[in-house]
Design a protein around this motif. Structure first.
Motif, PDB file in Angstrom:
ATOM      1  N   MET A   1       0.842  -1.196   0.000  1.00 29.43           N
ATOM      2  CA  MET A   1       0.000   0.000   0.000  1.00 29.43           C
ATOM      3  C   MET A   1       0.875   1.243   0.000  1.00 29.43           C
ATOM      4  SD  MET A   1      -2.893   1.103   2.785  1.00 29.43           S
ATOM      5  CE  MET A   1      -3.788   2.627   2.629  1.00 29.43           C
ATOM      6  N   THR A   2       0.612   2.160  -0.937  1.00 26.57           N
ATOM      7  CA  THR A   2       1.414   3.368  -1.014  1.00 26.57           C
ATOM      8  C   THR A   2       0.927   4.418  -0.017  1.00 26.57           C
ATOM      9  OG1 THR A   2       0.000   4.276  -2.752  1.00 26.57           O
ATOM     10  CG2 THR A   2       1.926   3.005  -3.448  1.00 26.57           C
ATOM     11  N   LEU A  75      10.890  12.917   8.016  1.00 24.56           N
ATOM     12  CA  LEU A  75      11.160  11.721   7.214  1.00 24.56           C
ATOM     13  C   LEU A  75      11.208  10.471   8.086  1.00 24.56           C
ATOM     14  CD1 LEU A  75      13.898  13.082   4.788  1.00 24.56           C
ATOM     15  CD2 LEU A  75      11.551  12.442   4.177  1.00 24.56           C
ATOM     16  N   ALA A  76      11.821  10.597   9.256  1.00 26.85           N
ATOM     17  CA  ALA A  76      11.889   9.455  10.178  1.00 26.85           C
ATOM     18  C   ALA A  76      10.489   9.056  10.624  1.00 26.85           C
ATOM     19  CB  ALA A  76      12.751   9.807  11.377  1.00 26.85           C
ATOM     20  N   ALA A  77       9.658  10.065  10.907  1.00 30.20           N
ATOM     21  CA  ALA A  77       8.282   9.795  11.323  1.00 30.20           C
ATOM     22  C   ALA A  77       7.501   9.136  10.190  1.00 30.20           C
ATOM     23  CB  ALA A  77       7.597  11.095  11.746  1.00 30.20           C
ATOM     24  N   GLU A  78       7.770   9.551   8.948  1.00 29.93           N
ATOM     25  CA  GLU A  78       7.097   8.958   7.793  1.00 29.93           C
ATOM     26  C   GLU A  78       7.467   7.483   7.653  1.00 29.93           C
ATOM     27  OE1 GLU A  78       6.395  10.349   3.261  1.00 29.93           O
ATOM     28  OE2 GLU A  78       8.500   9.957   3.750  1.00 29.93           O
ATOM     29  N   LEU A  79       8.759   7.160   7.808  1.00 29.50           N
ATOM     30  CA  LEU A  79       9.186   5.765   7.715  1.00 29.50           C
ATOM     31  C   LEU A  79       8.532   4.913   8.794  1.00 29.50           C
ATOM     32  CD1 LEU A  79      13.020   5.781   6.902  1.00 29.50           C
ATOM     33  CD2 LEU A  79      11.093   5.345   5.377  1.00 29.50           C
ATOM     34  N   ALA A  86      12.513  -0.789   6.717  1.00 30.49           N
ATOM     35  CA  ALA A  86      13.260  -1.980   6.311  1.00 30.49           C
ATOM     36  C   ALA A  86      13.388  -2.060   4.792  1.00 30.49           C
ATOM     37  CB  ALA A  86      12.594  -3.239   6.856  1.00 30.49           C
ATOM     38  N   LEU A  87      12.330  -1.713   4.083  1.00 24.31           N
ATOM     39  CA  LEU A  87      12.364  -1.751   2.630  1.00 24.31           C
ATOM     40  C   LEU A  87      13.360  -0.733   2.089  1.00 24.31           C
ATOM     41  CD1 LEU A  87       9.374  -2.025   0.200  1.00 24.31           C
ATOM     42  CD2 LEU A  87      11.072  -0.239  -0.140  1.00 24.31           C
ATOM     43  N   THR A 145       8.620   2.790  -4.691  1.00 32.01           N
ATOM     44  CA  THR A 145       7.313   3.407  -4.933  1.00 32.01           C
ATOM     45  C   THR A 145       6.149   2.515  -4.528  1.00 32.01           C
ATOM     46  OG1 THR A 145       7.373   2.656  -7.242  1.00 32.01           O
ATOM     47  CG2 THR A 145       8.165   4.892  -6.778  1.00 32.01           C
ATOM     48  N   SER A 146       6.421   1.251  -4.239  1.00 33.88           N
ATOM     49  CA  SER A 146       5.344   0.385  -3.749  1.00 33.88           C
ATOM     50  C   SER A 146       4.853   0.863  -2.384  1.00 33.88           C
ATOM     51  CB  SER A 146       5.830  -1.067  -3.654  1.00 33.88           C
ATOM     52  OG  SER A 146       6.801  -1.219  -2.617  1.00 33.88           O
ATOM     53  N   VAL A 147       5.673   1.655  -1.710  1.00 38.00           N
ATOM     54  CA  VAL A 147       5.296   2.213  -0.408  1.00 38.00           C
ATOM     55  C   VAL A 147       5.328   3.737  -0.426  1.00 38.00           C
ATOM     56  CG1 VAL A 147       5.821   2.258   2.057  1.00 38.00           C
ATOM     57  CG2 VAL A 147       6.220   0.169   0.752  1.00 38.00           C
TER      58      VAL A 147
END
Length: 199
Positions: A1-2, A75-79, A86-87, A145-147
């Motif tokens: 899911m993106t 960015l860290a919060a987004e991950l 991991a991806l 881009t899959s995520v």
């Protein structure tokens, strides 16, 4: 899911990866309308996250240290929120050997252009060396881009520059266009910033 990246973070991240850019270029990189990108840039400027530098009627935006720290926090919060860490780490691991090839190839070409080597490579050899990373980049981008859809476009831009370089050698390392070197550098910065890695 993106998971689409919020426009304020997209804008900051575009300035980070581009290094120094006009409002129009930031808008082009984010896919946002110019007016929307400008609004987010002005908001970021008000918070001391970006700065504008003008030169003879022209100019561009750059990220401040405060902006860099704020962006890396987002960015860290987004991950963490998307579960994509991991991806992205796995893609970065696979990217590194390709980065060595592209960096060495672009450096060899720059030295050849400056006539600073006794055994300069031919343009054909340079393009052949870059074709492998170009093919691998497509798969890396698909995984990213899959995520996180904000990683879209690197393969198309790199492959396009490589194709144009067959007829115009400036598309290998030129700084005035989306050359192979410039696109690859932006991707390197994108991955490093996303993972909070220093250079």
């Amino acid at each position: 899911m993106t998971h689409p990246t919020p426009p304020d973070l997209l804008t900051l991240h575009a300035v980070r990866t581009l290094g120094y850019a006009s409002t129009a270029r930031v808008a082009g990189r984010t896919g946002l309308p110019v007016a929307t990108a400008e609004e987010h840039l002005l908001d970021a400027q008000a918070f001391g996250q970006v700065s504008w530098t003008g030169y003879h009627g022209d100019g561009g935006w750059s990220l401040t240290e405060a902006g860099k720290a704020h962006e890396e926090k987002l960015l860290a919060a987004e991950l963490d929120a998307t579960g994509a860490r991991a991806l992205v780490e796995a893609v970065h691991h696979d990217f590194l050997p390709l980065n060595e090839t592209v960096s060495a190839t672009c450096t060899a070409w720059q030295l050849a252009e400056l006539e600073m080597t006794d055994d300069p490579p031919t343009l054909t050899e340079i393009l052949a060396a870059l074709s492998g990373p170009a093919r691998r980049l497509e798969g890396l981008e698909q995984r990213l881009t899959s995520v996180l859809p904000r990683f879209a476009g690197y393969h198309e831009r790199f492959a396009g520059a490589l194709e144009r370089a067959e007829h115009d050698l400036h598309w290998v390392t030129g700084t005035d266009r989306d050359s192979c070197h410039r696109v690859w550098f932006e991707l390197h910065e994108d991955l490093a910033a996303t993972l909070g890695l220093g250079h």
